[in-house]
Structures are given as structure tokens and as C-alpha cells.
Write a protein that holds these residues in place. Structure first.
Motif, PDB file in Angstrom:
ATOM      1  N   THR A  47       0.854  -1.180   0.000  1.00 34.75           N
ATOM      2  CA  THR A  47       0.000   0.000   0.000  1.00 34.75           C
ATOM      3  C   THR A  47       0.891   1.230   0.000  1.00 34.75           C
ATOM      4  N   ASP A  48       0.783   2.019  -1.043  1.00 35.84           N
ATOM      5  CA  ASP A  48       1.567   3.236  -1.134  1.00 35.84           C
ATOM      6  C   ASP A  48       0.838   4.374  -0.430  1.00 35.84           C
ATOM      7  N   ILE A  49       1.577   5.143   0.331  1.00 34.81           N
ATOM      8  CA  ILE A  49       1.014   6.301   0.999  1.00 34.81           C
ATOM      9  C   ILE A  49       1.373   7.529   0.177  1.00 34.81           C
ATOM     10  N   VAL A  50       0.345   8.207  -0.293  1.00 40.01           N
ATOM     11  CA  VAL A  50       0.558   9.411  -1.081  1.00 40.01           C
ATOM     12  C   VAL A  50       0.455  10.598  -0.137  1.00 40.01           C
ATOM     13  N   ILE A  51       1.522  11.370  -0.068  1.00 38.29           N
ATOM     14  CA  ILE A  51       1.526  12.545   0.788  1.00 38.29           C
ATOM     15  C   ILE A  51       1.084  13.729  -0.054  1.00 38.29           C
ATOM     16  N   ASP A  52      -0.022  14.315   0.327  1.00 37.43           N
ATOM     17  CA  ASP A  52      -0.600  15.451  -0.365  1.00 37.43           C
ATOM     18  C   ASP A  52      -0.019  16.716   0.261  1.00 37.43           C
ATOM     19  N   GLU A  53       0.877  17.377  -0.470  1.00 37.78           N
ATOM     20  CA  GLU A  53       1.540  18.558   0.080  1.00 37.78           C
ATOM     21  C   GLU A  53       0.553  19.658   0.444  1.00 37.78           C
TER      22      GLU A  53
END
Length: 68
Positions: free
Chosen positions: A5-11
Motif C-alpha cells: 500500500t503506497d502512501i501518497v503525501i498530499d503537500e
């Protein structure tokens, strides 16, 4: 396909969260539950930056308009 599971960091969300923390800290320091009763409500730089962060997070910095 990768099962991790990739964690996408939303800036934009990170920036919004930071501004919210700053706003909540100010409210706490002023013993307020919200910005509404504050004398600086319309002239508050911190609140204005928070509002801008909300819009930026909604449009991911594309400076586009919103249709509600």
C-alpha cells in the motif's frame, strides 16, 4: 501488481493541516472556541493564510475557480 500500500503525501493537505494547527493555537491562546468573536476577525493575517490554504488544498494549487 505490487501488493504494498503506497502512501501518497498530499503537500496541500500538509500545508492546510499546519495552518489549522496554528489557527487552533491562536484560538487557544485567546481563550476562544472559534475566530468569530475575535476583534481581529477581518484583519487577521493568520486566518487569511488559513483560508488561502483551504482554497489551495481544494484545487491542489492550480489557482482554478470553484463551481459549487
Amino acid at each position: 501488481m505490487d501488493n504494498n500500500t503506497d502512501i501518497v503525501i498530499d503537500e496541500w493537505q500538509i500545508k492546510l493541516d499546519q495552518k489549522l494547527l496554528e489557527l487552533k493555537e491562536c484560538q487557544k491562546n485567546e481563550s476562544l472556541e472559534s475566530c468569530n468573536p475575535c476583534d481581529k476577525f477581518f484583519d487577521c493575517d493568520l486566518r487569511n493564510k488559513y483560508v488561502l490554504a483551504v482554497y489551495a488544498s481544494m484545487n491542489k494549487g492550480s489557482n482554478g475557480g470553484f463551481e459549487f
